[in-house]
Every structure is written in structure tokens, then in C-alpha cells.
Design a protein around this motif. Structure first.
Motif, PDB file in Angstrom:
ATOM      1  N   VAL A 198       0.859  -1.194   0.000  1.00  0.00           N
ATOM      2  CA  VAL A 198       0.000   0.000   0.000  1.00  0.00           C
ATOM      3  C   VAL A 198       0.890   1.237   0.000  1.00  0.00           C
ATOM      4  CG1 VAL A 198      -1.884   1.228   1.138  1.00  0.00           C
ATOM      5  CG2 VAL A 198      -1.712  -1.268   1.367  1.00  0.00           C
ATOM      6  N   ASN A 199       0.742   2.060  -1.018  1.00  0.00           N
ATOM      7  CA  ASN A 199       1.521   3.286  -1.134  1.00  0.00           C
ATOM      8  C   ASN A 199       0.612   4.424  -1.585  1.00  0.00           C
ATOM      9  OD1 ASN A 199       4.450   2.409  -0.716  1.00  0.00           O
ATOM     10  ND2 ASN A 199       3.795   0.961  -2.298  1.00  0.00           N
ATOM     11  N   ALA A 200       1.178   5.605  -1.683  1.00  0.00           N
ATOM     12  CA  ALA A 200       0.422   6.760  -2.153  1.00  0.00           C
ATOM     13  C   ALA A 200       1.290   7.630  -3.041  1.00  0.00           C
ATOM     14  CB  ALA A 200      -0.118   7.585  -0.977  1.00  0.00           C
ATOM     15  N   VAL A 201       0.644   8.379  -3.906  1.00  0.00           N
ATOM     16  CA  VAL A 201       1.298   9.419  -4.694  1.00  0.00           C
ATOM     17  C   VAL A 201       0.661  10.744  -4.309  1.00  0.00           C
ATOM     18  CG1 VAL A 201       1.731  10.335  -7.006  1.00  0.00           C
ATOM     19  CG2 VAL A 201       1.807   7.856  -6.604  1.00  0.00           C
ATOM     20  N   ALA A 202       1.496  11.742  -4.021  1.00  0.00           N
ATOM     21  CA  ALA A 202       1.004  13.058  -3.611  1.00  0.00           C
ATOM     22  C   ALA A 202       1.315  14.077  -4.706  1.00  0.00           C
ATOM     23  CB  ALA A 202       1.635  13.484  -2.289  1.00  0.00           C
ATOM     24  N   PRO A 203       0.367  14.323  -5.598  1.00  0.00           N
ATOM     25  CA  PRO A 203       0.601  15.311  -6.655  1.00  0.00           C
ATOM     26  C   PRO A 203       0.607  16.732  -6.099  1.00  0.00           C
ATOM     27  CG  PRO A 203      -1.223  13.816  -7.205  1.00  0.00           C
ATOM     28  CD  PRO A 203      -0.934  13.670  -5.739  1.00  0.00           C
ATOM     29  N   GLY A 204       1.347  17.592  -6.769  1.00  0.00           N
ATOM     30  CA  GLY A 204       1.269  19.019  -6.483  1.00  0.00           C
ATOM     31  C   GLY A 204       0.237  19.645  -7.396  1.00  0.00           C
ATOM     32  N   MET A 205       0.525  20.833  -7.898  1.00  0.00           N
ATOM     33  CA  MET A 205      -0.391  21.532  -8.789  1.00  0.00           C
ATOM     34  C   MET A 205      -0.342  20.890 -10.172  1.00  0.00           C
ATOM     35  SD  MET A 205      -2.557  24.044  -8.890  1.00  0.00           S
ATOM     36  CE  MET A 205      -2.125  25.084  -7.486  1.00  0.00           C
ATOM     37  N   ILE A 206      -1.407  20.204 -10.536  1.00  0.00           N
ATOM     38  CA  ILE A 206      -1.467  19.490 -11.811  1.00  0.00           C
ATOM     39  C   ILE A 206      -2.485  20.177 -12.717  1.00  0.00           C
ATOM     40  CG2 ILE A 206      -1.810  17.259 -12.922  1.00  0.00           C
ATOM     41  CD1 ILE A 206       0.532  17.375 -10.918  1.00  0.00           C
ATOM     42  N   ASP A 207      -2.126  20.347 -13.965  1.00  0.00           N
ATOM     43  CA  ASP A 207      -2.978  21.065 -14.918  1.00  0.00           C
ATOM     44  C   ASP A 207      -4.051  20.128 -15.461  1.00  0.00           C
ATOM     45  OD1 ASP A 207      -4.019  22.979 -16.533  1.00  0.00           O
ATOM     46  OD2 ASP A 207      -2.339  23.070 -17.929  1.00  0.00           O
ATOM     47  N   THR A 208      -5.168  20.049 -14.755  1.00  0.00           N
ATOM     48  CA  THR A 208      -6.305  19.241 -15.186  1.00  0.00           C
ATOM     49  C   THR A 208      -7.574  20.084 -15.121  1.00  0.00           C
ATOM     50  OG1 THR A 208      -6.966  18.431 -12.990  1.00  0.00           O
ATOM     51  CG2 THR A 208      -5.208  17.213 -14.136  1.00  0.00           C
ATOM     52  N   GLU A 209      -8.672  19.483 -15.568  1.00  0.00           N
ATOM     53  CA  GLU A 209      -9.950  20.196 -15.573  1.00  0.00           C
ATOM     54  C   GLU A 209     -10.529  20.379 -14.174  1.00  0.00           C
ATOM     55  OE1 GLU A 209      -9.059  17.119 -16.703  1.00  0.00           O
ATOM     56  OE2 GLU A 209     -10.840  16.259 -17.661  1.00  0.00           O
ATOM     57  N   MET A 210      -9.883  19.799 -13.163  1.00  0.00           N
ATOM     58  CA  MET A 210     -10.373  19.950 -11.794  1.00  0.00           C
ATOM     59  C   MET A 210     -10.460  21.421 -11.382  1.00  0.00           C
ATOM     60  SD  MET A 210      -8.765  18.479  -8.217  1.00  0.00           S
ATOM     61  CE  MET A 210      -7.448  19.700  -8.143  1.00  0.00           C
ATOM     62  N   HIS A 211      -9.513  22.232 -11.862  1.00  0.00           N
ATOM     63  CA  HIS A 211      -9.497  23.641 -11.461  1.00  0.00           C
ATOM     64  C   HIS A 211     -10.707  24.390 -12.014  1.00  0.00           C
ATOM     65  CE1 HIS A 211      -5.552  22.854  -9.876  1.00  0.00           C
ATOM     66  NE2 HIS A 211      -5.196  22.356 -11.046  1.00  0.00           N
ATOM     67  N   ALA A 212     -11.107  24.046 -13.235  1.00  0.00           N
ATOM     68  CA  ALA A 212     -12.311  24.657 -13.802  1.00  0.00           C
ATOM     69  C   ALA A 212     -13.535  24.264 -12.986  1.00  0.00           C
ATOM     70  CB  ALA A 212     -12.481  24.233 -15.257  1.00  0.00           C
ATOM     71  N   ALA A 213     -13.564  22.994 -12.535  1.00  0.00           N
ATOM     72  CA  ALA A 213     -14.687  22.535 -11.718  1.00  0.00           C
ATOM     73  C   ALA A 213     -14.759  23.282 -10.397  1.00  0.00           C
ATOM     74  CB  ALA A 213     -14.561  21.032 -11.462  1.00  0.00           C
ATOM     75  N   MET A 214     -13.592  23.748  -9.896  1.00  0.00           N
ATOM     76  CA  MET A 214     -13.561  24.531  -8.659  1.00  0.00           C
ATOM     77  C   MET A 214     -13.896  25.998  -8.901  1.00  0.00           C
ATOM     78  SD  MET A 214     -10.262  23.088  -6.538  1.00  0.00           S
ATOM     79  CE  MET A 214      -9.087  23.438  -7.830  1.00  0.00           C
ATOM     80  N   LEU A 229       9.974  24.236  -9.996  1.00  0.00           N
ATOM     81  CA  LEU A 229      10.193  23.882 -11.392  1.00  0.00           C
ATOM     82  C   LEU A 229       9.504  24.836 -12.358  1.00  0.00           C
ATOM     83  CD1 LEU A 229      10.139  19.968 -11.493  1.00  0.00           C
ATOM     84  CD2 LEU A 229      12.079  21.521 -11.469  1.00  0.00           C
ATOM     85  N   ARG A 230       8.784  25.810 -11.811  1.00  0.00           N
ATOM     86  CA  ARG A 230       8.175  26.904 -12.586  1.00  0.00           C
ATOM     87  C   ARG A 230       7.145  26.436 -13.620  1.00  0.00           C
ATOM     88  NH1 ARG A 230      10.004  29.179  -8.854  1.00  0.00           N
ATOM     89  NH2 ARG A 230      11.224  31.101  -8.826  1.00  0.00           N
ATOM     90  N   ARG A 231       6.438  25.380 -13.280  1.00  0.00           N
ATOM     91  CA  ARG A 231       5.336  24.945 -14.144  1.00  0.00           C
ATOM     92  C   ARG A 231       4.428  24.007 -13.370  1.00  0.00           C
ATOM     93  NH1 ARG A 231       5.649  19.661 -15.764  1.00  0.00           N
ATOM     94  NH2 ARG A 231       7.684  18.620 -15.637  1.00  0.00           N
ATOM     95  N   PRO A 232       3.175  23.924 -13.747  1.00  0.00           N
ATOM     96  CA  PRO A 232       2.325  22.888 -13.164  1.00  0.00           C
ATOM     97  C   PRO A 232       2.678  21.533 -13.754  1.00  0.00           C
ATOM     98  CG  PRO A 232       1.116  24.082 -14.854  1.00  0.00           C
ATOM     99  CD  PRO A 232       2.439  24.777 -14.705  1.00  0.00           C
ATOM    100  N   GLY A 233       2.321  20.489 -13.056  1.00  0.00           N
ATOM    101  CA  GLY A 233       2.577  19.146 -13.551  1.00  0.00           C
ATOM    102  C   GLY A 233       1.507  18.694 -14.528  1.00  0.00           C
ATOM    103  N   GLN A 234       1.781  17.584 -15.181  1.00  0.00           N
ATOM    104  CA  GLN A 234       0.832  16.970 -16.106  1.00  0.00           C
ATOM    105  C   GLN A 234       0.338  15.649 -15.519  1.00  0.00           C
ATOM    106  OE1 GLN A 234      -0.182  18.595 -18.957  1.00  0.00           O
ATOM    107  NE2 GLN A 234       1.069  20.245 -18.064  1.00  0.00           N
ATOM    108  N   ALA A 235      -0.889  15.299 -15.871  1.00  0.00           N
ATOM    109  CA  ALA A 235      -1.486  14.077 -15.332  1.00  0.00           C
ATOM    110  C   ALA A 235      -0.638  12.848 -15.642  1.00  0.00           C
ATOM    111  CB  ALA A 235      -2.897  13.899 -15.899  1.00  0.00           C
TER     112      ALA A 235
END
Length: 264
Positions: A198-214, A229-235
Motif C-alpha cells: 500500500v503506497n500513495a502518490v502526492a501530486p502538487g499543482m497538476i494542470d487538469t480540468e479539476m481547477h475549472a470545476a472549482m 520547477l516553474r510549471r504545473p505538472g501533467q497528469a
């Protein structure tokens, strides 16, 4: 050797081949990180049960992508906060694809951006029910199915918010992700003797449609200046981390939270 014996031997081999296939349930699989995870796991040889809550067309498109990559797929509508839905998700996965060998606990919601003092009780309740209760229900069902087999992998999708706290945005969401980290550590120790990681991944700021939903579609791009790194991450970058944790290359990794957050 009789014809029946030959047929039986071939049948056993075919059954063994099916049983050895990787069958992974991915919740929240119709978009964003979840969709990227489904596609990546398909490329890695997984058959995938694509859990989704609303957009059937998007979920089926992801399932088609899994099939195009050579895997089998089934799309299942599920509200992970509802026990009966979770039971049905895993039942359909096992019926259509075979014994479940993996779970990616990805389904999550944030609610509107804002201070806790201004957040409605219904929004708080929904975030806790999906992000925490839903993950618990899915992890419990996965553990029930995997334990008799003596193997399995669970990957929870946490968030860098679990340690950053996300003040002014969604501290309630951050709190549920911190709880998910605790679940990861505790459950890894509980299930380790049963051969389940059992493990986890902790994403930072990722450029997905979630932000539009918020309600803030440009949020990820605006945040770039505050990320080392001066950019958002990708899914797809999150999917790569999930892929590694689910692979034999991570066979000695359990109880860990892999942070993929651009340095935040």
C-alpha cells in the motif's frame, strides 16, 4: 493421452494465463489523473475497471483507450461514498475481467475554493465522504479480495496539500488527504504480512480540468511562479509514479508517499 486430457491441459494453461493477468480498479477514471492512470496501466499490461460518477461517454472513451492498448476494460458508474456502489464496482470488475490485483484510489472532490469559515456544511460533508470514506470503502473491499490471494497493490492518490494545508483554498480537502496518508501508512503495516503493498502518490499543482470545476480554470498556470520547477505538472507525470508503485520494480516499497509536486 486422450483428447479430453489434451483439452484439459490446454484449458488449465489458459486459466493460468487469465489468472496471472493484472486487473486494476481505478476510481475517478474518466478524466484528469485517473484517465491518465488508466491509459498508462493499460500500456503496462493491466486490464482496467474504469470507475466514474457522472460522464459515461468520457469513461467509455478511456475504456476504449485501454482496449486500443491491448487491455480489457469495463466502465462502471460508482459513487465511492456509497457502500453498495463500491461492492458493485468490484463485483463487475471481477465478473468481467477476473480477480482484482490492484486498486488506484483516485476519486476525489474539492468543493468550491475559499476559506473554511465560508464553506458550506454540505460541501464539507461531500469532500469527507468521497475523499476519505470512499477511499476507506474501496481499500477495505480490495483488502478483502486480495488477502486470500496473498498479493495485491493499492495506490492512494493523496496531495501535496496534505502537508501544505492549502490555507484560503480548501483546508478541508487538505485534511482529508492528510488522513489518506495516515491510511496509507497504517494499512501498509496491516496488510504487509498478507503480501499486499500500500503506497500513495502526492501530486502538487497538476494542470487538469479539476481547477475549472472549482471555478478557477487558470489556477494551475498562475501558480507556476510559486513552484520551484516553474510549471504545473501533467497528469501523465502522476500516472508514471503510480505505474512504478504498481510494478515489480517497487516490490520492496510499501507505506510510502511519493511526492510528485515540482519541488513544493
Amino acid at each position: 493421452m486422450t483428447v479430453d486430457a489434451v483439452t484439459g491441459s490446454g484449458g488449465i494453461k489458459r486459466q493460468e494465463a487469465v489468472m496471472k493477468r493484472l486487473v486494476t480498479v481505478v476510481t475517478g477514471g474518466s478524466r484528469g489523473i485517473g484517465a491518465a492512470v488508466c491509459r498508462r496501466l493499460a500500456a503496462d499490461g493491466h486490464d482496467v475497471a474504469v470507475g466514474y460518477v457522472r460522464d459515461a461517454d468520457a469513461a467509455e472513451a478511456v475504456a476504449d483507450g485501454v482496449r486500443d492498448a491491448g487491455g480489457r476494460a469495463v466502465a462502471v458508474r460508482v459513487d465511492t461514498s456509497v457502500e453498495a456502489d463500491v461492492e458493485r464496482l468490484f463485483a463487475v470488475a471481477e465478473d468481467q475481467l477476473g480477480p482484482v490485483t490492484g486498486l488506484v484510489n483516485n476519486a476525489g472532490v474539492t468543493g468550491p475554493l475559499g476559506r473554511l469559515a465560508d464553506t458550506g456544511t454540505a460541501d464539507l460533508r461531500r469532500v469527507v465522504e468521497v475523499n476519505l470514506l470512499g477511499a476507506l470503502l474501496c481499500a477495505r473491499r480490495a483488502a478483502q479480495l486480495m488477502t486470500p490471494c496473498g498479493s495485491g497493490v493499492i495506490v492512494n492518490i493523496s496531495s501535496a496539500a496534505a502537508t501544505l494545508g492549502s490555507p484560503g483554498d480548501y483546508v478541508h480537502y487538505a485534511a482529508t488527504k492528510a488522513a489518506l496518508d495516515a491510511l496509507t501508512v497504517g494499512l501498509s503495516k496491516e496488510l504487509g504480512p498478507d503480501g499486499i503493498r500500500v503506497n500513495a502518490v502526492a501530486p502538487g499543482m497538476i494542470d487538469t480540468e479539476m481547477h475549472a470545476a472549482m471555478g478557477d480554470p487558470d489556477r494551475a498556470r498562475r501558480a507556476a511562479a510559486s513552484i520551484p520547477l516553474r510549471r504545473p505538472g501533467q497528469a501523465e507525470e502522476i500516472a508514471a509514479a503510480v505505474s512504478w508503485l504498481m510494478s515489480p520494480e517497487a516490490s520492496y516499497a510499501t507505506g510510502t508517499v511519493v511526492r510528485v509536486a515540482g519541488g513544493r
